[in-house]
Design a protein around this motif. Sequence first.
Motif, PDB file in Angstrom:
ATOM      1  N   VAL A  80       0.834  -1.204   0.000  1.00  0.00           N
ATOM      2  CA  VAL A  80       0.000   0.000   0.000  1.00  0.00           C
ATOM      3  C   VAL A  80       0.868   1.253   0.000  1.00  0.00           C
ATOM      4  O   VAL A  80       0.629   2.204  -0.761  1.00  0.00           O
ATOM      5  CB  VAL A  80      -0.945   0.001   1.220  1.00  0.00           C
ATOM      6  N   PHE A  81       1.905   1.267   0.827  1.00  0.00           N
ATOM      7  CA  PHE A  81       2.743   2.458   0.953  1.00  0.00           C
ATOM      8  C   PHE A  81       3.410   2.802  -0.376  1.00  0.00           C
ATOM      9  O   PHE A  81       3.404   3.958  -0.815  1.00  0.00           O
ATOM     10  CB  PHE A  81       3.803   2.224   2.034  1.00  0.00           C
ATOM     11  N   ARG A  85       2.737   6.180  -2.568  1.00  0.00           N
ATOM     12  CA  ARG A  85       3.808   7.112  -2.913  1.00  0.00           C
ATOM     13  C   ARG A  85       3.900   7.341  -4.421  1.00  0.00           C
ATOM     14  O   ARG A  85       4.253   8.428  -4.885  1.00  0.00           O
ATOM     15  CB  ARG A  85       5.135   6.566  -2.371  1.00  0.00           C
ATOM     16  N   ASP A  86       3.528   6.313  -5.202  1.00  0.00           N
ATOM     17  CA  ASP A  86       3.579   6.449  -6.659  1.00  0.00           C
ATOM     18  C   ASP A  86       2.505   7.380  -7.208  1.00  0.00           C
ATOM     19  O   ASP A  86       2.575   7.767  -8.393  1.00  0.00           O
ATOM     20  CB  ASP A  86       3.440   5.076  -7.321  1.00  0.00           C
ATOM     21  N   GLU A 117      -3.802  -5.576   8.222  1.00  0.00           N
ATOM     22  CA  GLU A 117      -2.590  -5.309   7.449  1.00  0.00           C
ATOM     23  C   GLU A 117      -2.865  -4.317   6.330  1.00  0.00           C
ATOM     24  O   GLU A 117      -2.028  -3.463   6.008  1.00  0.00           O
ATOM     25  CB  GLU A 117      -2.043  -6.618   6.880  1.00  0.00           C
ATOM     26  N   ILE A 118      -4.039  -4.426   5.711  1.00  0.00           N
ATOM     27  CA  ILE A 118      -4.395  -3.513   4.628  1.00  0.00           C
ATOM     28  C   ILE A 118      -4.431  -2.066   5.130  1.00  0.00           C
ATOM     29  O   ILE A 118      -3.974  -1.134   4.463  1.00  0.00           O
ATOM     30  CB  ILE A 118      -5.768  -3.889   4.035  1.00  0.00           C
ATOM     31  N   LEU A 119      -4.977  -1.883   6.332  1.00  0.00           N
ATOM     32  CA  LEU A 119      -5.146  -0.535   6.888  1.00  0.00           C
ATOM     33  C   LEU A 119      -3.914  -0.042   7.636  1.00  0.00           C
ATOM     34  O   LEU A 119      -3.914   1.078   8.158  1.00  0.00           O
ATOM     35  CB  LEU A 119      -6.361  -0.514   7.833  1.00  0.00           C
ATOM     36  N   ASP A 120      -2.859  -0.868   7.697  1.00  0.00           N
ATOM     37  CA  ASP A 120      -1.689  -0.525   8.503  1.00  0.00           C
ATOM     38  C   ASP A 120      -1.069   0.803   8.084  1.00  0.00           C
ATOM     39  O   ASP A 120      -0.743   1.640   8.931  1.00  0.00           O
ATOM     40  CB  ASP A 120      -0.650  -1.647   8.402  1.00  0.00           C
ATOM     41  N   PHE A 121      -0.914   1.030   6.776  1.00  0.00           N
ATOM     42  CA  PHE A 121      -0.315   2.284   6.312  1.00  0.00           C
ATOM     43  C   PHE A 121      -1.111   3.489   6.779  1.00  0.00           C
ATOM     44  O   PHE A 121      -0.554   4.481   7.251  1.00  0.00           O
ATOM     45  CB  PHE A 121      -0.208   2.294   4.782  1.00  0.00           C
TER      46      PHE A 121
END
Length: 388
Positions: A80-81, A85-86, A117-121
């Motif tokens: 996700v991160f 960033r892209d 894990e999906i929402l971790d960022f």
Amino acid sequence: MNSISMKALPIMFLLLSLTGCWNSRELTDFGFIMGISLDQTEGGGIEINAQVYSPTETTGGMGGGEKSAYTNIKTKNESVFDGVRDINRYLGRVARWSHMRVILIGEKFAKEQDIGEILDFFNRNEDVRLNTFVIITNGKAVDYLTVKPFIERTVSQQLQTIIENSNKYTSKTIKAKMLDIDVQLNSKSKTATIPYFKMNDEKPKAPYSSGVAIISEGRMAEHLQPRDVQQVLMLMNEFKSGIIEFPCLDDGSQKTLKMETLETSKIKTKIKPNFSMKPPAIHLFTKIEGTMGELRCTTITNLGEEKKLEDHIKKIIKKNLESVIERMQEEKVDVLGIGNKLYQQDPALWKRWEKEWGDIFADIQFTSDVEVNVKSTGMPIGEKVTGE
């Protein structure tokens, strides 16, 4: 040195110590993200679509023509991160998350990936507000960001208002913010509830609230229909307001089943657990107050008829509540948070039962009582408007 110089000297030192605006940034440096969708690619990667607000030019109070109020940007990455960033590679501005309304997660992604894990960022990003809503979508999440909103400037805003008003006025969905989901997934029961959306088959395409997705051990395990959500909210003591439908008393003589309605004004549920035996015994008491919304085939002109109708409604609600509980036990999903109550009352007992809690929950002996009070028939006389 004269007195004027003496007074001016401290001011000069203060001015020299002030920093300039060498690191200031203008509003035009940023792109404000209104919503984001997360889907799983065929190769197991992550497809991210960000809806960026696109301000329109105004002249003399008039809008800037047909220019859309937003644009969508897509990236594909393994995390996700990196995908987030892209966004800068395409947008040309720094992505800002402080105005984000919703996070959409495709159903396939939600079933195969850990929601935490999906929402971790987003949890780690200090720019993201913890009151951002999360939604599970039927089909790909990106499809819900490409439809044209009815009234709001962006469809992200529309999705947010649908959740808020559906929960407040119908009690057929649940408001799930990032903070709520974090708390639920990190609780002892490890079960969370997230709004579930579908897309209509008509034109123009429009997303709509269609119940709740149950998240167990991080992944989507079950989808509850809107009617079932009402029962769950009753049991969780979180029912705001809404309409309860029930069949007419004299439904046996009707060729087509007619439904009548009760508009609720107050619903309270008390849960009394008994953890002294294995499996535990849980008693539920639900008290409902409301006024009649529709009388299609029932007449209420005296206390006896009113009591008969209240008993009828009570019977229907009790049956529906027990049906939802039975379904949760079959799936071994502790939506009511019974495990959390056990941990609060007896941490040592919870530690012994924790590993087998799913099986224990499935065997719990639930008993329920329902009380219904019809406060008003909605008219001076409690008769249906039309005759037979």
